[in-house]
Enzyme design. Structure first.
Site, mmCIF file in Angstrom:
data_model
loop_
_atom_site.group_PDB
_atom_site.id
_atom_site.type_symbol
_atom_site.label_atom_id
_atom_site.label_comp_id
_atom_site.label_asym_id
_atom_site.label_seq_id
_atom_site.Cartn_x
_atom_site.Cartn_y
_atom_site.Cartn_z
ATOM 1 N N LYS A 75 0.805 -1.232 0.000
ATOM 2 C CA LYS A 75 0.000 0.000 0.000
ATOM 3 C C LYS A 75 0.840 1.285 0.000
ATOM 4 C CE LYS A 75 -4.296 -1.796 0.622
ATOM 5 N NZ LYS A 75 -4.095 -3.173 1.053
ATOM 6 N N SER A 130 1.884 -9.935 -1.062
ATOM 7 C CA SER A 130 1.431 -8.537 -0.912
ATOM 8 C C SER A 130 1.648 -7.957 0.480
ATOM 9 C CB SER A 130 -0.051 -8.433 -1.283
ATOM 10 O OG SER A 130 -0.838 -9.302 -0.504
ATOM 11 N N GLU A 140 -9.927 6.100 3.038
ATOM 12 C CA GLU A 140 -10.788 5.079 3.626
ATOM 13 C C GLU A 140 -9.891 3.911 3.993
ATOM 14 O OE1 GLU A 140 -10.084 5.182 0.480
ATOM 15 O OE2 GLU A 140 -9.552 3.086 0.113
#
Ligand SMILES: *Cc1c(COP(=O)(O)O)cnc(C)c1O
Length: 415
Positions: A103, A392, A125
Protein backbone atom coordinates in the site's frame (compact mmCIF):
# COMPACT_ATOMS: atom_id res chain seq x y z
CA UNK A 1 -20.89 14.39 -15.80
CA UNK A 2 -20.60 10.70 -16.60
CA UNK A 3 -18.61 9.92 -19.71
CA UNK A 4 -20.54 8.32 -22.60
CA UNK A 5 -21.12 4.58 -22.44
CA UNK A 6 -19.25 2.13 -24.65
CA UNK A 7 -16.75 4.21 -26.61
CA UNK A 8 -14.69 2.10 -29.05
CA UNK A 9 -12.00 -0.17 -27.63
CA UNK A 10 -8.61 1.45 -27.21
CA UNK A 11 -6.25 1.05 -30.16
CA UNK A 12 -2.86 -0.61 -29.70
CA UNK A 13 -2.00 -3.35 -27.24
CA UNK A 14 -3.95 -4.50 -24.25
CA UNK A 15 -1.80 -2.26 -22.05
CA UNK A 16 -2.76 0.92 -23.96
CA UNK A 17 -5.50 1.76 -21.52
CA UNK A 18 -7.27 3.70 -20.20
CA UNK A 19 -8.36 6.10 -22.91
CA UNK A 20 -8.91 9.81 -22.32
CA UNK A 21 -12.21 9.09 -20.55
CA UNK A 22 -10.63 6.59 -18.20
CA UNK A 23 -12.13 3.64 -20.11
CA UNK A 24 -10.69 0.14 -20.06
CA UNK A 25 -12.81 -1.23 -22.88
CA UNK A 26 -16.34 -0.63 -21.60
CA UNK A 27 -15.23 -0.45 -17.96
CA UNK A 28 -14.00 2.40 -15.77
CA UNK A 29 -15.05 5.94 -16.57
CA UNK A 30 -16.23 8.56 -14.13
CA UNK A 31 -19.71 8.44 -12.58
CA UNK A 32 -19.57 11.23 -10.03
CA UNK A 33 -21.45 14.39 -9.07
CA UNK A 34 -20.35 17.57 -10.86
CA UNK A 35 -18.64 18.85 -7.67
CA UNK A 36 -15.98 16.18 -7.97
CA UNK A 37 -15.37 16.46 -11.72
CA UNK A 38 -13.20 19.56 -11.39
CA UNK A 39 -11.08 17.95 -8.66
CA UNK A 40 -10.62 14.81 -10.77
CA UNK A 41 -9.61 16.92 -13.78
CA UNK A 42 -7.14 18.79 -11.60
CA UNK A 43 -5.74 15.48 -10.35
CA UNK A 44 -5.40 14.19 -13.91
CA UNK A 45 -3.56 17.36 -14.97
CA UNK A 46 -1.25 17.25 -11.92
CA UNK A 47 -0.49 13.60 -12.59
CA UNK A 48 0.30 14.17 -16.29
CA UNK A 49 2.60 17.00 -15.32
CA UNK A 50 4.30 14.97 -12.60
CA UNK A 51 4.90 12.04 -14.97
CA UNK A 52 6.71 14.35 -17.34
CA UNK A 53 8.82 15.82 -14.54
CA UNK A 54 12.05 13.88 -13.81
CA UNK A 55 12.30 15.63 -10.42
CA UNK A 56 9.00 14.03 -9.35
CA UNK A 57 10.17 10.54 -10.26
CA UNK A 58 13.55 11.15 -8.61
CA UNK A 59 11.90 12.23 -5.35
CA UNK A 60 9.56 9.22 -5.40
CA UNK A 61 12.42 6.82 -6.23
CA UNK A 62 14.48 8.22 -3.37
CA UNK A 63 11.59 7.63 -0.95
CA UNK A 64 10.91 4.14 -2.31
CA UNK A 65 14.57 3.27 -1.72
CA UNK A 66 15.40 4.87 1.63
CA UNK A 67 11.95 5.02 3.28
CA UNK A 68 10.18 1.91 1.95
CA UNK A 69 13.29 -0.26 1.44
CA UNK A 70 12.88 -0.96 -2.28
CA UNK A 71 13.68 -2.85 -4.33
CA UNK A 72 12.05 -5.73 -2.47
CA UNK A 73 13.76 -9.10 -3.10
CA UNK A 74 12.63 -12.16 -5.01
CA UNK A 75 12.96 -15.24 -2.79
CA UNK A 76 13.02 -18.91 -3.82
CA UNK A 77 10.57 -20.74 -1.53
CA UNK A 78 12.66 -23.89 -1.32
CA UNK A 79 10.75 -25.94 1.24
CA UNK A 80 7.35 -24.92 -0.11
CA UNK A 81 8.51 -25.99 -3.57
CA UNK A 82 9.65 -29.36 -2.16
CA UNK A 83 6.25 -29.76 -0.51
CA UNK A 84 4.36 -29.06 -3.75
CA UNK A 85 6.73 -31.33 -5.67
CA UNK A 86 6.48 -29.57 -9.03
CA UNK A 87 7.16 -26.09 -10.38
CA UNK A 88 9.44 -23.70 -8.46
CA UNK A 89 7.64 -21.21 -6.24
CA UNK A 90 9.20 -17.76 -5.77
CA UNK A 91 7.98 -14.88 -3.58
CA UNK A 92 8.09 -11.20 -4.56
CA UNK A 93 8.56 -9.76 -1.08
CA UNK A 94 6.20 -6.77 -0.81
CA UNK A 95 5.73 -7.89 2.80
CA UNK A 96 9.19 -6.49 3.51
CA UNK A 97 8.10 -2.95 2.57
CA UNK A 98 7.86 -0.33 5.31
CA UNK A 99 4.44 -0.72 7.00
CA UNK A 100 4.34 -4.37 5.88
CA UNK A 101 2.45 -4.29 2.57
CA UNK A 102 2.42 -2.82 -0.94
CA UNK A 103 0.00 0.00 0.00
CA UNK A 104 2.83 2.44 0.79
CA UNK A 105 3.93 2.58 -2.90
CA UNK A 106 0.64 4.30 -3.68
CA UNK A 107 0.27 6.56 -0.63
CA UNK A 108 3.73 8.10 -1.11
CA UNK A 109 3.05 8.77 -4.80
CA UNK A 110 -0.34 10.31 -4.15
CA UNK A 111 1.02 12.27 -1.17
CA UNK A 112 3.58 13.88 -3.47
CA UNK A 113 0.79 14.66 -5.97
CA UNK A 114 -1.29 16.30 -3.21
CA UNK A 115 1.61 18.58 -2.38
CA UNK A 116 2.06 19.51 -6.06
CA UNK A 117 -1.63 20.54 -6.06
CA UNK A 118 -1.07 22.63 -2.92
CA UNK A 119 -3.43 20.45 -0.86
CA UNK A 120 -2.43 20.07 2.78
CA UNK A 121 -5.27 17.87 4.02
CA UNK A 122 -5.54 14.16 3.13
CA UNK A 123 -8.50 11.86 3.58
CA UNK A 124 -8.57 8.10 3.04
CA UNK A 125 -10.79 5.08 3.63
CA UNK A 126 -9.56 1.87 5.14
CA UNK A 127 -10.92 -1.62 5.75
CA UNK A 128 -8.34 -3.81 7.45
CA UNK A 129 -6.41 -0.67 8.29
CA UNK A 130 -3.39 -1.33 6.05
CA UNK A 131 -4.18 1.52 3.68
CA UNK A 132 -5.01 3.74 6.65
CA UNK A 133 -1.63 3.04 8.20
CA UNK A 134 0.18 3.59 4.87
CA UNK A 135 -1.66 6.90 4.41
CA UNK A 136 -0.97 8.05 7.98
CA UNK A 137 2.69 7.13 7.42
CA UNK A 138 2.97 9.19 4.22
CA UNK A 139 1.21 12.13 5.88
CA UNK A 140 3.53 12.07 8.89
CA UNK A 141 6.52 11.97 6.56
CA UNK A 142 5.22 14.90 4.47
CA UNK A 143 3.63 16.96 7.27
CA UNK A 144 0.07 16.70 5.90
CA UNK A 145 -3.15 16.57 7.96
CA UNK A 146 -4.75 13.15 7.78
CA UNK A 147 -8.30 11.90 8.38
CA UNK A 148 -9.04 8.19 7.90
CA UNK A 149 -12.61 6.90 7.56
CA UNK A 150 -13.10 3.40 8.86
CA UNK A 151 -16.25 1.36 9.47
CA UNK A 152 -16.87 1.06 13.21
CA UNK A 153 -16.97 -2.71 12.86
CA UNK A 154 -13.45 -2.62 11.38
CA UNK A 155 -12.26 -0.14 14.05
CA UNK A 156 -13.15 -2.81 16.57
CA UNK A 157 -11.61 -5.71 14.60
CA UNK A 158 -8.38 -3.94 13.62
CA UNK A 159 -7.48 -2.19 16.85
CA UNK A 160 -3.65 -2.35 16.50
CA UNK A 161 -3.80 -0.56 13.14
CA UNK A 162 -6.12 2.11 14.60
CA UNK A 163 -3.58 2.70 17.35
CA UNK A 164 -0.70 3.03 14.85
CA UNK A 165 -2.60 5.57 12.76
CA UNK A 166 -3.37 7.70 15.80
CA UNK A 167 0.26 7.51 16.98
CA UNK A 168 1.36 8.98 13.65
CA UNK A 169 -1.04 11.89 14.10
CA UNK A 170 -3.96 10.74 11.94
CA UNK A 171 -7.55 11.21 13.03
CA UNK A 172 -9.55 7.97 12.66
CA UNK A 173 -13.27 8.60 12.16
CA UNK A 174 -15.48 5.55 12.78
CA UNK A 175 -18.31 5.20 10.23
CA UNK A 176 -21.62 4.00 11.67
CA UNK A 177 -23.67 3.69 8.46
CA UNK A 178 -24.57 0.52 6.50
CA UNK A 179 -22.60 -2.59 7.30
CA UNK A 180 -20.00 -0.36 9.04
CA UNK A 181 -17.22 -1.76 6.87
CA UNK A 182 -15.03 -0.74 3.91
CA UNK A 183 -17.71 0.18 1.39
CA UNK A 184 -19.38 2.52 3.92
CA UNK A 185 -16.01 4.08 4.72
CA UNK A 186 -15.51 4.86 1.00
CA UNK A 187 -18.99 6.44 0.82
CA UNK A 188 -18.15 8.63 3.80
CA UNK A 189 -14.75 9.66 2.40
CA UNK A 190 -16.44 10.63 -0.90
CA UNK A 191 -18.97 12.71 1.04
CA UNK A 192 -16.20 14.52 2.93
CA UNK A 193 -14.39 15.16 -0.36
CA UNK A 194 -17.44 16.76 -1.97
CA UNK A 195 -17.39 19.40 0.75
CA UNK A 196 -13.62 19.85 0.93
CA UNK A 197 -12.11 19.42 -2.57
CA UNK A 198 -10.50 22.88 -2.51
CA UNK A 199 -8.13 21.96 0.31
CA UNK A 200 -8.25 18.18 0.40
CA UNK A 201 -6.92 15.26 -1.63
CA UNK A 202 -8.56 11.85 -1.34
CA UNK A 203 -5.97 9.04 -1.42
CA UNK A 204 -7.96 6.05 -2.57
CA UNK A 205 -6.40 2.74 -1.54
CA UNK A 206 -6.85 0.50 -4.57
CA UNK A 207 -7.29 0.56 -8.36
CA UNK A 208 -10.97 1.49 -7.94
CA UNK A 209 -13.01 4.70 -7.98
CA UNK A 210 -13.56 7.27 -10.74
CA UNK A 211 -11.00 8.11 -13.44
CA UNK A 212 -8.08 8.87 -13.00
CA UNK A 213 -7.68 6.86 -9.76
CA UNK A 214 -7.53 3.33 -11.25
CA UNK A 215 -4.77 4.38 -13.60
CA UNK A 216 -2.77 6.41 -11.06
CA UNK A 217 -2.82 3.68 -8.41
CA UNK A 218 -1.88 1.05 -11.01
CA UNK A 219 1.06 3.13 -12.17
CA UNK A 220 2.37 3.71 -8.64
CA UNK A 221 2.08 -0.02 -7.91
CA UNK A 222 3.72 -1.06 -11.20
CA UNK A 223 7.10 -0.93 -9.51
CA UNK A 224 6.19 -4.46 -8.27
CA UNK A 225 5.93 -5.95 -11.76
CA UNK A 226 8.90 -4.02 -13.10
CA UNK A 227 11.17 -5.28 -10.33
CA UNK A 228 9.84 -8.80 -10.81
CA UNK A 229 10.75 -8.81 -14.51
CA UNK A 230 14.18 -7.41 -13.74
CA UNK A 231 14.96 -9.87 -10.92
CA UNK A 232 13.74 -12.85 -12.94
CA UNK A 233 16.11 -11.84 -15.73
CA UNK A 234 18.94 -11.46 -13.25
CA UNK A 235 18.38 -14.58 -11.14
CA UNK A 236 16.73 -17.00 -13.58
CA UNK A 237 17.92 -15.55 -16.86
CA UNK A 238 14.37 -15.46 -18.21
CA UNK A 239 10.74 -14.47 -17.63
CA UNK A 240 8.63 -16.41 -15.11
CA UNK A 241 6.07 -18.88 -16.54
CA UNK A 242 3.28 -17.79 -14.25
CA UNK A 243 2.59 -14.92 -11.85
CA UNK A 244 -0.17 -14.97 -9.26
CA UNK A 245 -1.60 -12.29 -6.97
CA UNK A 246 -4.62 -11.93 -4.69
CA UNK A 247 -7.38 -9.54 -5.77
CA UNK A 248 -9.40 -7.37 -3.41
CA UNK A 249 -9.82 -4.02 -5.14
CA UNK A 250 -6.92 -5.25 -7.24
CA UNK A 251 -3.96 -2.93 -6.62
CA UNK A 252 -1.20 -5.40 -5.80
CA UNK A 253 -2.34 -7.58 -8.70
CA UNK A 254 -2.55 -4.64 -11.13
CA UNK A 255 0.90 -3.43 -10.08
CA UNK A 256 2.28 -6.89 -10.64
CA UNK A 257 0.42 -7.65 -13.90
CA UNK A 258 0.50 -4.35 -15.77
CA UNK A 259 4.21 -4.41 -16.73
CA UNK A 260 3.74 -8.06 -17.80
CA UNK A 261 0.56 -7.96 -19.90
CA UNK A 262 2.41 -7.51 -23.17
CA UNK A 263 4.71 -10.44 -22.30
CA UNK A 264 2.24 -12.87 -23.84
CA UNK A 265 4.13 -15.98 -22.68
CA UNK A 266 3.56 -15.23 -19.00
CA UNK A 267 0.41 -16.69 -17.50
CA UNK A 268 -1.26 -14.19 -15.16
CA UNK A 269 -3.64 -15.35 -12.42
CA UNK A 270 -5.72 -13.28 -10.00
CA UNK A 271 -7.19 -14.98 -6.92
CA UNK A 272 -10.35 -13.64 -5.32
CA UNK A 273 -11.86 -14.39 -1.92
CA UNK A 274 -14.05 -17.49 -2.21
CA UNK A 275 -15.13 -17.13 1.44
CA UNK A 276 -17.38 -19.81 2.93
CA UNK A 277 -19.21 -20.84 -0.24
CA UNK A 278 -20.30 -19.58 -3.69
CA UNK A 279 -23.65 -18.47 -2.20
CA UNK A 280 -24.38 -14.71 -2.36
CA UNK A 281 -23.15 -13.04 0.82
CA UNK A 282 -20.65 -15.82 1.54
CA UNK A 283 -17.75 -14.57 -0.58
CA UNK A 284 -16.19 -11.48 -2.18
CA UNK A 285 -15.39 -12.83 -5.67
CA UNK A 286 -16.69 -10.02 -7.92
CA UNK A 287 -15.10 -11.26 -11.15
CA UNK A 288 -16.10 -14.86 -10.56
CA UNK A 289 -19.73 -14.20 -9.59
CA UNK A 290 -20.55 -10.50 -10.20
CA UNK A 291 -22.19 -8.50 -12.99
CA UNK A 292 -21.32 -5.19 -14.64
CA UNK A 293 -22.45 -2.31 -12.46
CA UNK A 294 -21.44 1.05 -11.08
CA UNK A 295 -19.81 1.25 -7.68
CA UNK A 296 -17.83 4.15 -6.21
CA UNK A 297 -17.73 6.15 -9.42
CA UNK A 298 -16.76 3.59 -12.04
CA UNK A 299 -18.18 0.72 -14.09
CA UNK A 300 -16.82 -2.71 -13.30
CA UNK A 301 -17.86 -6.12 -12.02
CA UNK A 302 -19.88 -5.73 -8.82
CA UNK A 303 -21.59 -8.22 -6.52
CA UNK A 304 -25.25 -7.20 -6.54
CA UNK A 305 -28.52 -8.65 -5.31
CA UNK A 306 -31.41 -9.21 -7.78
CA UNK A 307 -32.60 -5.60 -7.21
CA UNK A 308 -29.22 -4.22 -8.24
CA UNK A 309 -28.26 -3.30 -4.67
CA UNK A 310 -24.64 -3.88 -3.72
CA UNK A 311 -24.51 -7.27 -2.03
CA UNK A 312 -23.09 -8.13 1.36
CA UNK A 313 -19.72 -9.81 1.12
CA UNK A 314 -17.62 -12.05 3.29
CA UNK A 315 -13.98 -13.07 3.49
CA UNK A 316 -11.80 -14.29 6.31
CA UNK A 317 -9.37 -11.58 5.18
CA UNK A 318 -10.57 -8.03 5.76
CA UNK A 319 -8.47 -6.69 2.86
CA UNK A 320 -10.35 -8.76 0.25
CA UNK A 321 -13.79 -8.02 1.71
CA UNK A 322 -14.99 -5.63 -1.03
CA UNK A 323 -18.02 -6.06 -3.36
CA UNK A 324 -16.30 -4.53 -6.41
CA UNK A 325 -13.00 -4.73 -8.29
CA UNK A 326 -10.87 -2.33 -10.32
CA UNK A 327 -12.12 -1.72 -13.89
CA UNK A 328 -8.84 -2.77 -15.49
CA UNK A 329 -9.29 -6.24 -14.01
CA UNK A 330 -12.79 -6.36 -15.57
CA UNK A 331 -11.11 -5.54 -18.90
CA UNK A 332 -8.38 -8.16 -18.48
CA UNK A 333 -11.07 -10.65 -17.46
CA UNK A 334 -13.22 -10.03 -20.54
CA UNK A 335 -10.24 -9.96 -22.92
CA UNK A 336 -9.05 -13.18 -21.22
CA UNK A 337 -5.53 -11.83 -20.69
CA UNK A 338 -5.72 -12.66 -16.99
CA UNK A 339 -7.34 -15.75 -15.46
CA UNK A 340 -9.38 -15.14 -12.32
CA UNK A 341 -10.22 -17.80 -9.81
CA UNK A 342 -11.08 -17.97 -6.14
CA UNK A 343 -9.81 -19.69 -3.02
CA UNK A 344 -11.92 -20.37 0.09
CA UNK A 345 -11.33 -19.13 3.65
CA UNK A 346 -10.33 -22.65 4.70
CA UNK A 347 -7.80 -23.07 1.87
CA UNK A 348 -6.28 -19.66 2.64
CA UNK A 349 -5.92 -20.53 6.33
CA UNK A 350 -4.20 -23.82 5.43
CA UNK A 351 -1.81 -21.96 3.11
CA UNK A 352 -1.02 -19.54 5.94
CA UNK A 353 -0.02 -22.46 8.22
CA UNK A 354 1.97 -24.15 5.47
CA UNK A 355 4.00 -21.06 4.59
CA UNK A 356 4.55 -20.18 8.25
CA UNK A 357 5.96 -23.62 9.00
CA UNK A 358 7.84 -24.33 5.79
CA UNK A 359 9.20 -20.88 4.99
CA UNK A 360 9.35 -19.00 8.30
CA UNK A 361 7.13 -16.24 6.96
CA UNK A 362 3.70 -15.24 8.31
CA UNK A 363 1.90 -14.10 5.15
CA UNK A 364 -1.11 -11.77 5.24
CA UNK A 365 -4.42 -13.64 5.00
CA UNK A 366 -5.04 -11.77 1.72
CA UNK A 367 -1.75 -13.08 0.32
CA UNK A 368 -2.54 -16.56 1.63
CA UNK A 369 -5.22 -16.80 -1.08
CA UNK A 370 -2.59 -16.42 -3.81
CA UNK A 371 -0.28 -18.83 -1.97
CA UNK A 372 -2.98 -21.51 -1.75
CA UNK A 373 -3.48 -21.38 -5.51
CA UNK A 374 0.29 -21.39 -6.18
CA UNK A 375 0.87 -24.55 -4.12
CA UNK A 376 -2.00 -26.40 -5.83
CA UNK A 377 -0.84 -25.33 -9.27
CA UNK A 378 2.89 -25.98 -8.67
CA UNK A 379 2.03 -29.60 -7.85
CA UNK A 380 0.59 -29.96 -11.38
CA UNK A 381 3.45 -28.28 -13.27
CA UNK A 382 6.94 -29.53 -14.25
CA UNK A 383 10.00 -28.69 -12.15
CA UNK A 384 11.49 -26.37 -14.80
CA UNK A 385 8.60 -23.96 -14.53
CA UNK A 386 8.64 -20.87 -12.32
CA UNK A 387 5.65 -19.45 -10.46
CA UNK A 388 6.06 -16.05 -8.81
CA UNK A 389 3.63 -15.15 -6.01
CA UNK A 390 3.07 -11.52 -5.18
CA UNK A 391 3.63 -11.59 -1.42
CA UNK A 392 1.43 -8.54 -0.91
CA UNK A 393 1.88 -8.22 2.85
CA UNK A 394 2.91 -9.66 6.20
CA UNK A 395 0.53 -11.53 8.44
CA UNK A 396 1.32 -10.27 11.93
CA UNK A 397 -1.91 -8.26 11.79
CA UNK A 398 -3.85 -11.51 11.28
CA UNK A 399 -2.18 -13.69 13.90
CA UNK A 400 -4.73 -12.97 16.66
CA UNK A 401 -7.72 -13.58 14.36
CA UNK A 402 -6.22 -16.84 13.10
CA UNK A 403 -5.58 -18.04 16.64
CA UNK A 404 -9.22 -17.21 17.49
CA UNK A 405 -10.55 -19.13 14.46
CA UNK A 406 -8.34 -22.14 15.24
CA UNK A 407 -9.56 -22.25 18.82
CA UNK A 408 -13.19 -22.27 17.62
CA UNK A 409 -12.34 -25.17 15.27
CA UNK A 410 -10.83 -27.07 18.16
CA UNK A 411 -14.00 -26.51 20.19
CA UNK A 412 -12.29 -23.99 22.47
CA UNK A 413 -13.54 -20.59 23.56
CA UNK A 414 -16.12 -19.12 21.21
CA UNK A 415 -14.71 -15.62 21.45
C1 LIG B 1 -5.10 -4.23 1.04
C2 LIG B 1 -4.41 -5.49 0.83
C3 LIG B 1 -4.76 -6.38 -0.22
C4 LIG B 1 -5.94 -6.15 -1.11
O1 LIG B 1 -5.92 -4.97 -1.83
P1 LIG B 1 -5.56 -4.94 -3.38
O2 LIG B 1 -5.91 -3.55 -3.77
O3 LIG B 1 -6.40 -5.96 -4.04
O4 LIG B 1 -4.12 -5.23 -3.50
C5 LIG B 1 -4.00 -7.52 -0.42
N1 LIG B 1 -2.97 -7.82 0.39
C6 LIG B 1 -2.61 -7.01 1.42
C7 LIG B 1 -1.47 -7.42 2.28
C8 LIG B 1 -3.31 -5.83 1.68
O5 LIG B 1 -2.94 -5.05 2.70
Amino acid sequence: MPTPLSPPLPAGGISQVPDAHGRFGRFGGRYVPETLSAALDQLQAAYDEARADPAFQAELDQLLAAFVGRPTPLLFAKRLTEYAGGAQIWFKREDLSHTGAHKINNTLGQGLLAMRMGKKRIIAETGAGQHGVATATACARFGLDCVVYMGSEDVRRQEPNVRSMRMMGAEVRPVESGSRTLRDAINEAMRDWMGSVETTHYIIGSVVGPHPFPRIVRDFQSVIGKETLLFCKKELGRDPDCVVACVGGGSNAAGMFYPLVEHKGIRLVGVEAGGRSPKPGDHAASLSYGNAGILHGSLSYVLQDPDGQTADVHSVSAGLDYPGVGPEHAWWHDTKRVEYTSVTDAEALDAFDLVARREGILPALETSHALAWAVKEAARRPKEEVIVVCMSGRGDKDAAEIARLRSIEKGGAHA
